[in-house]
Scaffold this motif. Structure first.
Motif, PDB file in Angstrom:
ATOM      1  N   SER A  84      -3.713  -4.709  -7.848  1.00  0.00           N
ATOM      2  CA  SER A  84      -4.988  -4.369  -7.204  1.00  0.00           C
ATOM      3  C   SER A  84      -4.783  -3.224  -6.227  1.00  0.00           C
ATOM      4  N   CYS A  85      -3.662  -3.246  -5.518  1.00  0.00           N
ATOM      5  CA  CYS A  85      -3.288  -2.131  -4.645  1.00  0.00           C
ATOM      6  C   CYS A  85      -1.808  -2.261  -4.305  1.00  0.00           C
ATOM      7  N   GLN A  86      -1.151  -1.147  -4.076  1.00  0.00           N
ATOM      8  CA  GLN A  86       0.240  -1.193  -3.647  1.00  0.00           C
ATOM      9  C   GLN A  86       0.325  -1.383  -2.141  1.00  0.00           C
ATOM     10  N   LEU A  87       1.526  -1.685  -1.651  1.00  0.00           N
ATOM     11  CA  LEU A  87       1.748  -1.885  -0.227  1.00  0.00           C
ATOM     12  C   LEU A  87       2.383  -0.648   0.393  1.00  0.00           C
ATOM     13  N   TYR A  88       2.229  -0.530   1.708  1.00  0.00           N
ATOM     14  CA  TYR A  88       2.798   0.576   2.472  1.00  0.00           C
ATOM     15  C   TYR A  88       3.417   0.021   3.753  1.00  0.00           C
ATOM     16  N   GLY A  89       4.459   0.691   4.219  1.00  0.00           N
ATOM     17  CA  GLY A  89       5.087   0.254   5.461  1.00  0.00           C
ATOM     18  C   GLY A  89       4.255   0.579   6.685  1.00  0.00           C
ATOM     19  N   LEU A  90       3.463   1.640   6.614  1.00  0.00           N
ATOM     20  CA  LEU A  90       2.678   2.093   7.760  1.00  0.00           C
ATOM     21  C   LEU A  90       1.348   2.647   7.275  1.00  0.00           C
ATOM     22  N   LEU A  91       0.259   2.198   7.909  1.00  0.00           N
ATOM     23  CA  LEU A  91      -1.084   2.666   7.567  1.00  0.00           C
ATOM     24  C   LEU A  91      -1.854   3.000   8.842  1.00  0.00           C
ATOM     25  N   LYS A  92      -2.572   4.109   8.821  1.00  0.00           N
ATOM     26  CA  LYS A  92      -3.536   4.424   9.867  1.00  0.00           C
ATOM     27  C   LYS A  92      -4.893   3.843   9.460  1.00  0.00           C
ATOM     28  N   ARG A  93      -5.888   3.908  10.361  1.00  0.00           N
ATOM     29  CA  ARG A  93      -7.186   3.298  10.064  1.00  0.00           C
ATOM     30  C   ARG A  93      -7.843   3.853   8.798  1.00  0.00           C
ATOM     31  N   PRO A  94      -7.829   5.176   8.564  1.00  0.00           N
ATOM     32  CA  PRO A  94      -8.403   5.670   7.296  1.00  0.00           C
ATOM     33  C   PRO A  94      -7.663   5.128   6.069  1.00  0.00           C
ATOM     34  N   ASP A  95      -6.349   4.924   6.201  1.00  0.00           N
ATOM     35  CA  ASP A  95      -5.566   4.361   5.095  1.00  0.00           C
ATOM     36  C   ASP A  95      -5.940   2.902   4.856  1.00  0.00           C
ATOM     37  N   GLU A  96      -6.133   2.159   5.955  1.00  0.00           N
ATOM     38  CA  GLU A  96      -6.492   0.744   5.824  1.00  0.00           C
ATOM     39  C   GLU A  96      -7.840   0.588   5.134  1.00  0.00           C
ATOM     40  N   LYS A  97      -8.782   1.437   5.484  1.00  0.00           N
ATOM     41  CA  LYS A  97     -10.087   1.428   4.815  1.00  0.00           C
ATOM     42  C   LYS A  97      -9.913   1.711   3.325  1.00  0.00           C
ATOM     43  N   TYR A  98      -9.063   2.694   3.013  1.00  0.00           N
ATOM     44  CA  TYR A  98      -8.861   3.075   1.611  1.00  0.00           C
ATOM     45  C   TYR A  98      -8.262   1.923   0.809  1.00  0.00           C
ATOM     46  N   VAL A  99      -7.177   1.302   1.310  1.00  0.00           N
ATOM     47  CA  VAL A  99      -6.505   0.260   0.522  1.00  0.00           C
ATOM     48  C   VAL A  99      -7.382  -0.987   0.389  1.00  0.00           C
ATOM     49  N   THR A 100      -8.192  -1.282   1.415  1.00  0.00           N
ATOM     50  CA  THR A 100      -9.093  -2.429   1.337  1.00  0.00           C
ATOM     51  C   THR A 100     -10.136  -2.218   0.242  1.00  0.00           C
ATOM     52  N   GLU A 101     -10.718  -1.038   0.213  1.00  0.00           N
ATOM     53  CA  GLU A 101     -11.742  -0.740  -0.788  1.00  0.00           C
ATOM     54  C   GLU A 101     -11.137  -0.556  -2.173  1.00  0.00           C
ATOM     55  N   TYR A 102      -9.935   0.014  -2.235  1.00  0.00           N
ATOM     56  CA  TYR A 102      -9.276   0.206  -3.531  1.00  0.00           C
ATOM     57  C   TYR A 102      -8.992  -1.149  -4.181  1.00  0.00           C
ATOM     58  N   ALA A 103      -8.474  -2.082  -3.400  1.00  0.00           N
ATOM     59  CA  ALA A 103      -8.192  -3.414  -3.940  1.00  0.00           C
ATOM     60  C   ALA A 103      -9.473  -4.083  -4.418  1.00  0.00           C
ATOM     61  N   TYR A 104     -10.564  -3.905  -3.669  1.00  0.00           N
ATOM     62  CA  TYR A 104     -11.849  -4.508  -4.041  1.00  0.00           C
ATOM     63  C   TYR A 104     -12.348  -3.964  -5.376  1.00  0.00           C
ATOM     64  N   GLU A 105     -12.019  -2.701  -5.641  1.00  0.00           N
ATOM     65  CA  GLU A 105     -12.460  -2.065  -6.887  1.00  0.00           C
ATOM     66  C   GLU A 105     -11.525  -2.357  -8.067  1.00  0.00           C
ATOM     67  N   HIS A 106     -10.383  -2.975  -7.800  1.00  0.00           N
ATOM     68  CA  HIS A 106      -9.404  -3.258  -8.863  1.00  0.00           C
ATOM     69  C   HIS A 106      -8.965  -4.725  -8.804  1.00  0.00           C
ATOM     70  N   PRO A 107      -9.891  -5.668  -9.010  1.00  0.00           N
ATOM     71  CA  PRO A 107      -9.526  -7.090  -8.952  1.00  0.00           C
ATOM     72  C   PRO A 107      -8.602  -7.468 -10.110  1.00  0.00           C
ATOM     73  N   LYS A 108      -7.648  -8.357  -9.828  1.00  0.00           N
ATOM     74  CA  LYS A 108      -6.706  -8.801 -10.862  1.00  0.00           C
ATOM     75  C   LYS A 108      -6.382 -10.280 -10.666  1.00  0.00           C
ATOM     76  N   PHE A 109      -6.544 -11.071 -11.716  1.00  0.00           N
ATOM     77  CA  PHE A 109      -5.968 -12.405 -11.752  1.00  0.00           C
ATOM     78  C   PHE A 109      -4.457 -12.279 -11.911  1.00  0.00           C
ATOM     79  N   VAL A 110      -3.742 -13.365 -11.636  1.00  0.00           N
ATOM     80  CA  VAL A 110      -2.296 -13.360 -11.861  1.00  0.00           C
ATOM     81  C   VAL A 110      -1.995 -13.135 -13.346  1.00  0.00           C
ATOM     82  N   GLU A 111      -2.894 -13.632 -14.216  1.00  0.00           N
ATOM     83  CA  GLU A 111      -2.730 -13.423 -15.659  1.00  0.00           C
ATOM     84  C   GLU A 111      -2.902 -11.946 -16.025  1.00  0.00           C
TER      85      GLU A 111
END
Length: 262
Positions: free
Chosen positions: A194-221
């Motif tokens: 759904s999204c990759q992880l990062y060691g460090l994120l600023k606020r614009p990055d946090e907004k991006y990864v939150t919305e990116y994950a929401y747009e790419h939902p994935k079951f474990v399957e």
């Protein structure tokens, strides 16, 4: 004045009458420095945890445990991914064994750029090289644990707003017939999450990864199937096990899926 040379008895090399062979005998959890070259050409100096075993025929009482440590120390700081296979061959010859097994587990770091601010940070991954040899035929397997984000499609579908997500560990264990960078496996997994992880994120990055994950939902399957599809298309990968464990944020248990291709 010459001192008399005392011949020490070799108890391990004595005969055993129980007629039961041992599949693996050796040492576990010994730490040793290694060097690992990354895809950019740099070398990482890290500490690896080694497990080293050989087979033991039914007619021998024991193996020579000290020789495993000798092999590691003879290499000193020169153990690399390239020399890993050579060490496997050397171990079986030195211990006069038909089969051998070495596991070399270490922490590997990748420089990540945040998706919006491009701020640099390091992210750690757990990597294991597994070497097995039988009758002078070595086989090397690479195992990588990749932490990612997964967002539940069901939660997104049924909720008026929001969806629960969690951190997941995707483990890929791959046998190859060609050279494969550790980063190649990491990239493959992260692109299917759904999204990759990062060691460090600023606020614009946090907004991006939150919305990116929401747009790419994935079951474990979905995770294991999508990753397996990509592995099936890679001619360098001959066999694999892909596992995903989602550490659920709304349950006190994990969701798990696994695909095995021999």
């Amino acid at each position: 004045m010459n001192k008399a040379v005392t011949v020490m008895p070799d108890v391990q090399g004595s005969a055993d009458t129980r007629h039961i062979a041992i599949d693996k005998v050796g040492i576990k959890d010994i730490k040793h420095p290694i060097r690992v070259k990354d895809r950019s050409g740099r070398e990482q100096h890290t500490i690896a945890n080694f497990n080293m075993y050989v087979s033991l025929p039914h007619n021998f009482k024991g193996t020579h445990m000290s020789r495993f440590v000798e092999i590691l120390n003879e290499h000193e700081y020169e153990i690399t991914v390239d020399s890993f296979k050579d060490m496997l061959v050397e171990m079986t010859k030195r211990l006069e064994a038909r089969a051998g097994h070495i596991e070399m587990a270490f922490t590997y770091f990748v420089i990540k750029l945040a998706p919006v601010s491009s701020v640099r940070s390091l992210l750690d991954y757990e990597v294991t090289f597994i070497g097995e040899i039988t009758d002078d035929k070595p086989v090397i397997t690479v195992k990588v644990i990749v932490p990612v984000t997964s967002l539940c499609p069901c939660s997104k579908e049924i909720s008026q707003y929001g969806a629960h997500n969690q951190r997941s560990h995707v483990t890929v264990t791959a046998k190859t017939n060609g050279f494969l960078w550790i980063e190649d496996l990491i990239d493959l997994v992260e692109k299917e999450a759904s999204c990759q992880l990062y060691g460090l994120l600023k606020r614009p990055d946090e907004k991006y990864v939150t919305e990116y994950a929401y747009e790419h939902p994935k079951f474990v399957e979905d995770m294991v199937r999508d990753i397996a599809t990509k592995l099936n298309k890679d001619p360098r990968v001959t066999a694999y096990v892909v596992e995903s464990e989602n550490f659920e944020s709304i349950h006190n248990h994990s969701a798990y899926a696994m695909i095995h291709k021999a």
